[in-house]
Design a protein around this motif. Structure first.
Motif, PDB file in Angstrom:
ATOM      1  N   ALA A 105      35.381  30.613  38.143  1.00  0.00           N
ATOM      2  CA  ALA A 105      35.739  30.061  39.447  1.00  0.00           C
ATOM      3  C   ALA A 105      37.001  30.735  39.983  1.00  0.00           C
ATOM      4  N   VAL A 106      37.992  30.885  39.071  1.00  0.00           N
ATOM      5  CA  VAL A 106      39.227  31.570  39.499  1.00  0.00           C
ATOM      6  C   VAL A 106      38.922  33.014  39.889  1.00  0.00           C
ATOM      7  N   LEU A 107      38.070  33.675  39.109  1.00  0.00           N
ATOM      8  CA  LEU A 107      37.723  35.059  39.397  1.00  0.00           C
ATOM      9  C   LEU A 107      36.970  35.192  40.720  1.00  0.00           C
ATOM     10  N   ALA A 108      36.114  34.234  41.045  1.00  0.00           N
ATOM     11  CA  ALA A 108      35.388  34.269  42.320  1.00  0.00           C
ATOM     12  C   ALA A 108      36.356  34.196  43.489  1.00  0.00           C
ATOM     13  N   ARG A 141      39.290  37.143  47.801  1.00  0.00           N
ATOM     14  CA  ARG A 141      40.540  37.660  48.373  1.00  0.00           C
ATOM     15  C   ARG A 141      40.509  39.192  48.442  1.00  0.00           C
ATOM     16  N   MET A 142      40.004  39.825  47.375  1.00  0.00           N
ATOM     17  CA  MET A 142      39.941  41.285  47.392  1.00  0.00           C
ATOM     18  C   MET A 142      38.959  41.782  48.453  1.00  0.00           C
ATOM     19  N   LYS A 143      37.860  41.062  48.641  1.00  0.00           N
ATOM     20  CA  LYS A 143      36.898  41.455  49.666  1.00  0.00           C
ATOM     21  C   LYS A 143      37.532  41.423  51.049  1.00  0.00           C
ATOM     22  N   VAL A 144      38.296  40.349  51.324  1.00  0.00           N
ATOM     23  CA  VAL A 144      38.981  40.259  52.615  1.00  0.00           C
ATOM     24  C   VAL A 144      40.001  41.383  52.737  1.00  0.00           C
TER      25      VAL A 144
END
Length: 830
Positions: A525-528, A533-536
């Motif tokens: 869940a934390v990784l998702a 955030r990285m995608k944005v």
């Protein structure tokens, strides 16, 4: 030898022999069928050609009569003429269709050429019909129209006869089509017979010494017509027969003795006999010469008969070979069948009985009696497999007993929760881990129903579990992830795996294995969240981003990277590509942008390069390795578009090195170029180093004082333009200050530099400067100095001295500095 190999060898032998016999028979049957079809088609062709020739002959005569007496060409004759023409057209269409079919079956057969001649005659007849119809209707025509028409149709009829003759020729390499040879021999007999009659008639006239009477002439004409017709057909057929030495010699004798010698002798005898003159030879000589021609005919007949006999013998031999081959194949197949039956009994049936007894003993549980191996074939291998199976069963019994003891120990020590449920979900057994998770202190869950425990978060979660139960009953096992409450009420996630205790029986007990994955789910869940955030960040990053893992596989990339690398694909499609696969999608230049540092020369922490992407775009590419401790974990590239910054830097550089008024290099830039030219001259003294020109506008202050500084600026720009256009492409010019200019001429000796300076001065003198005050004449003084091994300041000094000398000598001239006398300069060039 194994049984399988023996079987396949026998089967292969059966197949090969059957294939040989079948192919042999197929080829022979195909030749027979082709021969039958060819003979049928040629017979139909002959019939159609004969009827077409007869109808065309009737059309020929009718048309000739109508042309001879146009006044009598009334309606009845016109109707009959149209009927004959229609019959000729229909027969020709039928004839063409048959000939086309024959040509399709044998494209190299002489019938193709004969058909072309018939079609050409047909085309000429159709054109001639149109002309004759116009002539019959009153239009002027050729004076000998009837004769031309008769000649044309006669030739067409002869070509039809030739088509019939060629159609009887046999097919190449098909013995069954040699049915035309009797026809050829019949024609040869006819020719020899009528030549013999000619010999007799003319021999009697020569012996009696009397001229030829009308009756004799008529008989000779009849014999000549028949002989000529037969000879023509013989020539056509013989020309296309398969060549052989004997046939070639016979044809040569036929042509020499009959066509040349006999025809010439016969023509002389016949001419003298008709005119009543003395015969040119005696009766004995005539008989000998005529017999020579007839012997040539019989010789050709004998050669054709001999060749026919050889062809028939080949046909007989082919039939004998076929019968012999079939008999041999039948004998071999019979022997192979007997061998196969013997092998079946010894290698299959007997070993099969032994294996059947062994299988019965094993099924009865008797594992004590071993089984012999037998031969080294499939049944021997099967017997050894039975023996291995017996040993495996004994080993499996021992292993199962050991496993049962080990399972009871490991079950309670497993980190996974393991439970055994009945078909109605009653708890039958729990290991220690399951007891610790779901049972409260000192609580025994064995014997209770699962529904009595507060395990499920909601009714929806319970229904989802019911769906997995349905899959379990249908497929025998199921695996999924599901949340449950433990004995303290905490929600935990489990990797749940269930299997029927009796596979294939949906009502059997169920073994559940539950592995606690709560920590993993929370980490995912934390990784998702971090991935989102990285995608944005990637979407909003002002440039391209490429991330690869330690193995060089693309992890992520944004669309800006695809645009900068000219990849017409969506960014997600790059994920999973290796570094090499990605580079192969790029051109050579862009692939070089992703060059990896050489690992053999130390570990590079980061690297930034600037590359040009076309004339108007510059990219800054930053490569950063990702390291975890001391281990490489991947690398990332950042692409920034720095085109605007580079353009500003270029513009600043240009402004710093260019004179803004004349667009020439300023003094600082010019001096740098002069220093480079002087250094090159010092490095290479063996070649012409170059020339320095120092130029100054004559009386420029007078121009400023008379017309003002704006006009003076225009004059400066004009002078700069003339200087730039007068120099070579490699030369450089610059404005040194005020009205003073300089130029460096590369790789030129002093004499040629002086000549170039003079051309520049003359061009400027002949080209007034166009200004707002009108055209203004401009003059310039030039000092010339060579680029020697001296330093730059010394070379400038030489050129300045030459320039001052030109000014002192009266301006508007070129003055060359000379190294032979520094204080005494060379003469000016006016």
């Amino acid at each position: 030898m194994t049984l399988r190999r023996t079987f396949f060898m026998l089967l292969g032998a059966f197949a090969v022999l059957s294939a040989i016999a079948g192919l042999w028979q197929l080829a022979d049957s195909r030749d027979k069928a082709a021969a039958a079809e060819w003979i049928d088609l040629t017979a139909r062709l002959s019939d159609a050609a004969q009827r077409a020739g007869a109808q065309l002959a009737m059309e020929r005569g009718l048309t000739a009569v109508m042309l001879a007496r146009p006044a009598d060409a009334g309606g009845r004759l016109q109707v009959e003429l149209r009927q004959r023409r229609a019959a000729v057209d229909a027969l020709h269409a039928q004839l063409t269709a048959l000939a086309d079919e024959l040509a399709r079956r044998a494209p190299e057969h002489p019938i193709v050429a004969a058909l072309a001649r018939v079609r050409q005659d047909r085309s000429q007849i159709e054109r001639r019909r149109t002309e004759l119809d116009a002539q019959l209707q009153g239009s002027a025509g050729a004076p000998d129209a009837a004769g031309q028409w008769v000649a044309l149709t006669t030739r067409a009829i002869e070509n039809l006869e030739g088509l019939i003759t060629v159609g009887m020729l046999p097919l190449r390499d098909n013995l069954y089509t040699y049915a035309s040879l009797p026809v050829i021999k019949d024609l040869l007999f006819t020719l020899a017979e009528h030549l013999g009659r000619e010999r007799a008639l003319l021999g009697v006239a020569i012996a009696q010494g009397v001229p030829l009477g009308e009756a004799d002439q008529t008989l000779l004409w009849t014999h000549r017509v028949v002989a000529t017709h037969a000879r023509r057909r013989i020539e056509v057929i013989v020309e296309h027969l398969p060549a052989s030495p004997a046939l070639s010699r016979a044809r040569e004798a036929f042509a020499q003795d009959l066509l040349l010698h006999y025809e010439a002798v016969r023509a002389g005898v016949y001419q003298n006999g008709v005119e009543g003159l003395a015969y040119p030879l005696s009766a004995e000589q005539w008989y000998r010469e005529a017999s020579r021609g007839i012997d040539a005919v019989t010789g050709l007949a004998d050669a054709i008969a001999a060749q026919s006999a050889r062809d028939i013998e080949r046909l007989r031999q082919s039939a004998r070979n076929t019968l012999g081959l079939l008999a041999l194949i039948v004998v071999i197949l019979t022997a192979l069948f007997a061998l196969a039956m013997r092998t079946l009994w010894r290698r299959v049936l007997e070993p099969l009985k032994v294996l059947e007894d062994a299988a019965r003993r094993i099924s009865d549980g008797d594992l004590a009696q071993p089984l012999a191996g037998g031969r080294d074939d499939e049944f021997g291998h099967l017997a050894r497999t039975f023996e291995q199976m017996r040993q495996a069963l004994l080993d499996d019994i021992a292993r199962r007993e050991a496993d049962a003891r080990l399972r009871s120990v490991l079950l309670d020590r497993s980190a996974a929760a393991i439970a055994l449920f009945s078909s109605d979900r009653e708890i039958l057994h729990l290991n220690d881990r399951a007891q610790a998770l779901f049972a409260k202190s000192n609580e025994n869950l064995v014997g209770r129903k699962v529904s009595e425990l507060d395990l499920h978060l909601s009714e929806a979660h319970y229904q989802a579990l019911e769906q997995h139960y349905a899959t379990l009953r249908n497929e025998g096992q199921v695996r999924f992830e599901h949340p449950l409450r433990d004995a303290r009420g905490r929600v935990r996630w489990f990797d749940m795996q269930a299997a029927l205790n009796e596979p294939g029986n949906p009502d059997s007990d169920v073994v559940w294995t539950l592995i606690d994955i709560t920590d993993r789910r929370e980490a995912e869940a934390v990784l998702a969240i971090e991935r989102q955030r990285m995608k944005v960040l990637l979407l909003r990053f002002p440039g391209g981003v490429l991330l690869e893992d330690a193995a060089g596989v693309v992890v992520t990339a944004n669309q800006s990277l695809c645009d900068l690398l000219a990849l017409d694909v969506a960014a997600p499609s790059l994920k999973g590509l290796t570094h090499a696969e990605l580079c192969r999608r790029l051109d050579e230049t862009r692939a070089g942008w992703l060059h990896l540092p050489d690992r053999g020369h130390g570990r590079e922490k980061r690297r930034i390069i600037e590359v040009s992407d076309g004339p108007e775009r510059t990219l800054a590419i930053e490569w950063v390795p990702i390291v975890g401790g001391t281990e490489p974990m991947g690398r990332v590239w950042f692409f920034h578009d720095i085109s605007e910054r580079k353009q500003r830097e270029t513009e600043l550089t240009r402004l710093a090195t260019t004179d803004t008024l004349t667009a020439l290099p300023n003094r600082r830039s010019f001096m740098a170029g002069l220093e480079a030219a002087a250094a090159d001259a010092r490095r290479h003294p063996e070649r012409s180093g170059g020339v320095l020109l120092m130029m100054d506008i004559d009386h420029f202050k007078r121009i400023n004082d008379t017309w003002g500084h704006p006009v003076g600026d225009v004059v400066l720009q004009h002078v700069a333009q003339v200087i730039r256009s007068s120099l070579r492409q490699a030369d450089i010019a610059g404005r040194l200050g005020g009205e003073e200019f300089g130029a460096v001429l590369y790789a030129i000796d002093l004499k040629d530099g002086e000549a170039l300076a003079e051309r520049l001065r003359a061009t400027l003198a002949d080209t007034p400067a166009p200004t707002a005050a009108g055209n203004i004449d401009v003059r310039i003084s030039i000092g010339v100095a060579p680029l020697t091994g001296d330093d730059t300041s010394q070379i400038l000094s030489y050129a300045d001295k030459a320039l001052y000398a030109a000014k002192a000598a009266g301006r508007n001239r070129v003055w060359v500095w000379s190294t032979s006398h520094e204080n005494k300069l060379a003469s000016p060039v006016v």
